[in-house]
Enzyme design. Structure first.
Site, PDB file in Angstrom:
ATOM      1  CE  LYS A 105      -9.405   0.012   5.975  1.00 26.70           C
ATOM      2  NZ  LYS A 105      -9.075  -0.999   6.976  1.00 26.70           N
ATOM      3  CD  GLU A 153      -3.005   1.073   2.231  1.00 28.64           C
ATOM      4  OE1 GLU A 153      -3.739   2.059   2.423  1.00 28.64           O
ATOM      5  OE2 GLU A 153      -3.177  -0.014   2.806  1.00 28.64           O
TER       6      GLU A 153
END
Length: 398
Positions: free
Chosen positions: A225, A209
């Site tokens: 997410k 990420e």
């Protein structure tokens, strides 16, 4: 604040420079020039300290919109590793002090400046066979599930919309932990694979990420997410899950707001909304939020606006951090912070999910997930276990 000269790990052997996001062509030619360590107990503003320290060592990041040539002077600094803990990010956000850290030897800020030159190596020493003991969790599955239900109750009261809960585990070890930590960088999807070492501590990262990247006049963040097993069924479930999409979009909106604080008005856009990507044996949903930096934006303001990352806090951010500080039994240590490479013209910091740390006696791992009203406590406990399983297996050498 601790300004220290170049050195390697004292009780942990030194390795070649392998900082996440460091230029691949430079990694074999980097030599440490200077470093800064900061702990929360030192006081002051870690974002400002980092910016000032870098400028003092020839890396001026006080105006990220200033054009650069993109070429490095081989006689000067190439760039720097920058690590900022989740606790330091919470400090910047004005959040309550989190629980005590399980690995207190780790600093809350580390900035290491590198030149091009011969890399220092530790003297050869007798090898001790690698052994990793059993993991001890910071909370039981029942306590984790109760914490999930407490978040849902807070959402029902209107205190927040989402909060990320993170658990910790530690395992004793003998031998050199650095090969184990370096193996994390080879995990599939580890965009920010690498290690950073210091005096009696080391961090190994396998994060997919992007917390924040600054390149070619753009600010970029890529929040992740939504998680499912990396099977055809898991992919279909992730794409059709209303709960996962709602959780994801909440964080995308939070990241849009974070970037808007430091961007030119009207330049924040969302690209590739809810794109499914693979990390090890998991599917995860990722979006790209992009903006043009405001005139005069410097590193300190960039860190204040983006740390800690919204995907590991929740929304609203300060309310989520307040709940997290009360709910989690131990601090987040090396996880859920920022780690990467900074140099004039390019900043690339990963969010330290899928991250482990070593002190002189234990390895530490962290994992968690975002909790919304639609969360199922037992499913959240299982998701955290699925995220940490590849990390622990890799550390063990499997």
């Amino acid at each position: 604040m601790r300004k220290v000269g170049p050195y390697g790990v004292e009780t942990l052997p030194q390795v070649l420079v392998d900082v996440p996001a460091a230029p691949t062509a430079c990694r074999d030619t980097l030599a440490e020039r200077a470093r800064l360590h900061w702990h929360r107990t030192d006081g002051g503003d870690p974002a400002a300290l980092a910016e000032e320290f870098l400028a003092a060592h020839g890396l001026n990041l006080r105006d990220l919109t200033r054009p650069t040539t993109g070429h490095h002077d081989t006689a000067g600094p190439c760039g720097a590793a920058l690590y900022l803990s989740a606790a330091a990010g919470a400090h910047l956000a004005g959040a309550p002090t989190p629980a005590p850290e399980p690995a207190p030897t780790l600093p809350d800020l580390a900035v290491v400046v590198y030149d091009h030159g011969p890399t220092r190596r530790a003297p050869a020493r007798a090898a001790t066979p690698w052994w990793l003991g059993a993991w001890t969790e910071s909370w039981t599955p029942q306590q984790h599930a109760a914490a999930v239900d407490a978040v849902r109750a807070a959402i029902a009261r209107g205190d927040l919309y989402q909060a990320n809960l993170v658990g910790h585990a530690a395992a004793p070890y003998t031998g050199d932990p650095l090969p184990a930590l370096r193996r994390l960088g080879a995990l599939p999807g580890a965009r920010y694979g690498g290690v950073l070492t210091g005096d009696n501590w080391a961090i190994g990262c396998a994060s997919p990420e992007t917390l924040i990247e600054v390149r070619d006049g753009h600010l970029i963040t890529r929040p992740i997410k939504g998680t499912r097993p990396a099977t055809p069924t898991g992919r279909a479930e992730l794409l059709t899950s209303a709960k996962e999409r709602a959780e994801h979009i909440m964080i995308v909106d939070l990241e849009r707001n974070d970037l808007a604080r430091i961007a030119r008005t009207g330049t924040v856009t969302v690209d590739d909304l809810f794109t499914v990507r693979r990390w090890c044996d998991l599917w995860q949903a990722e979006s790209t939020v992009r903006a043009t930096p405001a005139d005069g934006l410097g590193l300190a303001d960039l860190l204040r606006a983006t740390c800690p990352g919204g995907s590991v806090t929740g929304a609203p951010k300060l309310a989520a951090l307040t709940h997290i500080a009360a709910a989690e039994p131990v601090g987040r240590g090396a996880s859920m912070g920022a780690l990467g490479w900074v140099t004039p013209g390019h900043i690339d910091l990963g969010l330290t999910i899928r991250t482990a740390a070593a002190d002189g006696e234990h390895l530490h791992t962290w994992a968690g997930g975002g909790i919304t009203w639609d969360s199922d406590a037992h499913a959240e406990v299982a998701e955290a276990a699925a995220k940490t399983t590849p990390v622990r297996a890799t550390l063990a050498g499997h």
